[in-house]
Design an enzyme around this catalytic site. Structure first.
Site, PDB file in Angstrom:
ATOM      1  N   ARG A 191      19.211  82.401  44.556  1.00 17.39           N
ATOM      2  CA  ARG A 191      19.285  81.316  45.557  1.00 17.39           C
ATOM      3  C   ARG A 191      19.577  80.005  44.833  1.00 17.39           C
ATOM      4  O   ARG A 191      18.763  79.555  44.032  1.00 17.39           O
ATOM      5  CB  ARG A 191      17.957  81.272  46.312  1.00 17.39           C
ATOM      6  CG  ARG A 191      17.902  80.283  47.451  1.00 17.39           C
ATOM      7  CD  ARG A 191      16.540  80.351  48.144  1.00 17.39           C
ATOM      8  NE  ARG A 191      16.475  79.417  49.255  1.00 17.39           N
ATOM      9  CZ  ARG A 191      16.174  78.138  49.138  1.00 17.39           C
ATOM     10  NH1 ARG A 191      15.880  77.629  47.948  1.00 17.39           N
ATOM     11  NH2 ARG A 191      16.145  77.340  50.199  1.00 17.39           N
TER      12      ARG A 191
ATOM     13  N   LYS B 193      14.964  73.519  39.838  1.00 19.10           N
ATOM     14  CA  LYS B 193      13.520  73.336  40.053  1.00 19.10           C
ATOM     15  C   LYS B 193      12.860  72.613  38.893  1.00 19.10           C
ATOM     16  O   LYS B 193      13.426  72.489  37.806  1.00 19.10           O
ATOM     17  CB  LYS B 193      12.848  74.684  40.330  1.00 19.10           C
ATOM     18  CG  LYS B 193      13.088  75.151  41.757  1.00 19.10           C
ATOM     19  CD  LYS B 193      12.227  76.318  42.147  1.00 19.10           C
ATOM     20  CE  LYS B 193      12.498  76.681  43.618  1.00 19.10           C
ATOM     21  NZ  LYS B 193      11.931  77.973  43.973  1.00 19.10           N
TER      22      LYS B 193
HETATM   23  C1  9MG Z   1      13.027  78.298  50.640  1.00 19.03           C
HETATM   24  N1  9MG Z   1      12.866  78.488  49.210  1.00 19.03           N
HETATM   25  C2  9MG Z   1      12.680  77.517  48.274  1.00 19.03           C
HETATM   26  N2  9MG Z   1      12.553  78.061  47.065  1.00 19.03           N
HETATM   27  C3  9MG Z   1      12.663  79.413  47.235  1.00 19.03           C
HETATM   28  C4  9MG Z   1      12.603  80.501  46.372  1.00 19.03           C
HETATM   29  O1  9MG Z   1      12.366  80.365  45.084  1.00 19.03           O
HETATM   30  N3  9MG Z   1      12.767  81.737  46.889  1.00 19.03           N
HETATM   31  C5  9MG Z   1      12.976  81.913  48.223  1.00 19.03           C
HETATM   32  N4  9MG Z   1      13.118  83.172  48.675  1.00 19.03           N
HETATM   33  N5  9MG Z   1      13.029  80.902  49.091  1.00 19.03           N
HETATM   34  C6  9MG Z   1      12.873  79.675  48.600  1.00 19.03           C
END
Ligand code: 9MG
Length: 298
Positions: free
Chosen positions: A254, A220
């Site tokens: 994730r 990110k």
């Molecule tokens: C779909 N998505 C994109 N970034 C995310 C994040 O930080 N957390 C979750 N739960 N979904 C995300």
């Protein structure tokens, strides 16, 4: 152990959620897995690398991304969930905020709902109450279209925590058992770098809500802002953030880079001394995948 529509997910230790964006425009891998064959291959690769869940999303949530109409999101997500359900041993999560996509994806085999809007869309909380799968409630200030315009908080950690309490109460009122909830502070969703750092630094404060924490930091812009790296060069920074999140209580991370993150979390968990007998090489079962117990409940 979470019951994910016939698949089990053991969050007694940190696990990795692999990202599968079936979109033409996601921030890091937009378009790469839009083709169903490429998407299937990527899902199998991430499972092989140790992902405990595969998160399928048909609408980009990057800042400024356009909304995807319902029919188009269904067309992108439902067939891939259907085809993955029979080839994966790990649960599939559906990344959506639309109740109809949640319903149709779960009918096709998805075992978890990942909602960046925390079930605030009309009908979403009622839909999940009927579905009997776990749900991740993520915090976001604004919408993906507007969220990075000028995010403001007096105390970001306290405000995100109050948001979780409010959404947990809404779920309880709708009849969603607390055991089905995961919480996610939503890194990059209506937050400046300072807000993101404060949330990561104080992540442990959310653990007293009693639910597993999910975090998404992989590649990110906060990693780019700190390191000056482009998206494809953010793996080392993403691993550092993943390890720090796990040390502060995160149980699901994730990510785009599954193999590297699995190894990093393996080391973190061993150092944390909570992994006695549960590390990959200690002979303990992985704790993820198809469970006869849960399948027999269907
Ligand atoms: C779909 N998505 C994109 N970034 C995310 C994040 O930080 N957390 C979750 N739960 N979904 C995300």
């Amino acid at each position: 152990m979470l019951n994910c529509n016939g698949f089990s997910l053991d969050l007694s230790r940190p696990r990795v959620m692999g990202i599968l964006n079936v979109t033409p425009d996601s921030f890091s891998d937009g378009g790469r897995f839009f083709d169903p064959g490429a998407a299937r291959e990527q899902a199998l690769r991430m499972e092989e690398e140790g992902a405990a869940v595969i998160d399928v999303g048909g609408e980009s949530t990057r800042p400024g991304a356009p909304e995807v109409p319902l029919e188009e999101e269904l067309r992108r997500v439902v067939p891939i969930v259907e085809s993955l359900r029979s080839i994966l041993k790990v649960p599939i999560s559906v990344d959506t905020s639309k109740p109809e996509v949640m319903r149709r994806a779960v009918a096709a085999g998805a075992g978890l709902v990942n909602d960046v809007n925390a079930l605030r869309a009309d009908g979403a909380v009622e839909t999940v109450a009927e579905l009997d799968v776990p749900v991740c409630l993520m915090h976001m200030q604004g919408t993906p279209r507007t969220m990075q315009h000028s995010p403001r908080y007096n105390d970001v950690v306290a405000e995100v925590k109050a948001f979780f309490e409010e959404r947990m109460a809404a779920c309880r009122q709708a009849g969603i058992a607390e055991e089905r909830l995961l919480l996610d502070p939503g890194f990059g969703f209506g937050k400046t770098l300072e807000h993101n750092l404060a949330l990561l630094r104080d992540l442990e404060k959310f653990t007293d809500l009693g639910r597993p924490l999910l975090v998404g930091i992989s590649r990110k812009s906060m990693i780019g802002a700190i390191t000056g790296r482009e998206t494809g060069e953010r793996l080392p920074g993403s691993l550092a953030a993943a390890v720090m999140a796990v040390e502060r209580g995160a149980r699901l991370v994730r990510v785009h880079d599954v193999a590297a993150t699995v190894d990093a979390l393996e080391v973190a968990w061993a150092v944390m001394d909570k992994g006695k007998g549960s590390s990959k090489n200690s002979g303990c079962p992985s704790g993820t995948g198809k469970s006869r117990h849960f399948q027999s409940r269907k």
